[in-house]
Design a protein around this motif. Structure first.
Motif, PDB file in Angstrom:
ATOM      1  N   SER A   2       0.835  -1.196   0.000  1.00 13.97           N
ATOM      2  CA  SER A   2       0.000   0.000   0.000  1.00 13.97           C
ATOM      3  C   SER A   2       0.874   1.253   0.000  1.00 13.97           C
ATOM      4  N   THR A   3       0.482   2.226  -0.801  1.00 19.44           N
ATOM      5  CA  THR A   3       1.238   3.473  -0.848  1.00 19.44           C
ATOM      6  C   THR A   3       0.658   4.507   0.109  1.00 19.44           C
ATOM      7  N   GLU A   4      -0.520   4.236   0.645  1.00 15.94           N
ATOM      8  CA  GLU A   4      -1.149   5.168   1.567  1.00 15.94           C
ATOM      9  C   GLU A   4      -0.558   4.970   2.964  1.00 15.94           C
ATOM     10  N   ARG A   5      -0.011   6.046   3.536  1.00 11.67           N
ATOM     11  CA  ARG A   5       0.642   5.965   4.846  1.00 11.67           C
ATOM     12  C   ARG A   5       0.281   7.180   5.686  1.00 11.67           C
ATOM     13  N   GLN A   6       0.616   7.099   6.955  1.00 15.30           N
ATOM     14  CA  GLN A   6       0.452   8.263   7.819  1.00 15.30           C
ATOM     15  C   GLN A   6       1.506   9.295   7.449  1.00 15.30           C
ATOM     16  N   ARG A   7       1.138  10.554   7.617  1.00 18.75           N
ATOM     17  CA  ARG A   7       2.083  11.641   7.361  1.00 18.75           C
ATOM     18  C   ARG A   7       2.249  12.456   8.633  1.00 18.75           C
ATOM     19  N   PRO A  23      -4.478   4.685   7.721  1.00 25.58           N
ATOM     20  CA  PRO A  23      -5.474   4.234   6.750  1.00 25.58           C
ATOM     21  C   PRO A  23      -6.293   3.069   7.297  1.00 25.58           C
TER      22      PRO A  23
END
Length: 58
Positions: A2-7, A23
């Motif tokens: 997954s490319t969606e991560r916390q920032r 996510p």
């Protein structure tokens, strides 16, 4: 993968940073704040007195 991560986000006027929600998580709180937030229906006879007592150092 997954490319969606916390920032990490900067908070203006604060020394601390904040993370964005992970996510797939639910960001709503499980409990509510208020006068009845911690009370259980099956309270003992001394529960109200213990909650209203103030420690002697106050």
């Amino acid at each position: 993968m997954s490319t969606e991560r916390q920032r990490v986000e900067r908070v203006p006027g604060s020394r601390r940073a904040r993370l964005t929600p992970a996510p797939g998580t639910d960001t709503t709180p499980e409990t509510t704040n208020g006068p009845d937030a911690g009370k259980t229906p099956a309270s003992g006879p001394n529960d109200d007195r213990l909650r209203s007592d103030v420690p002697p150092h106050y």
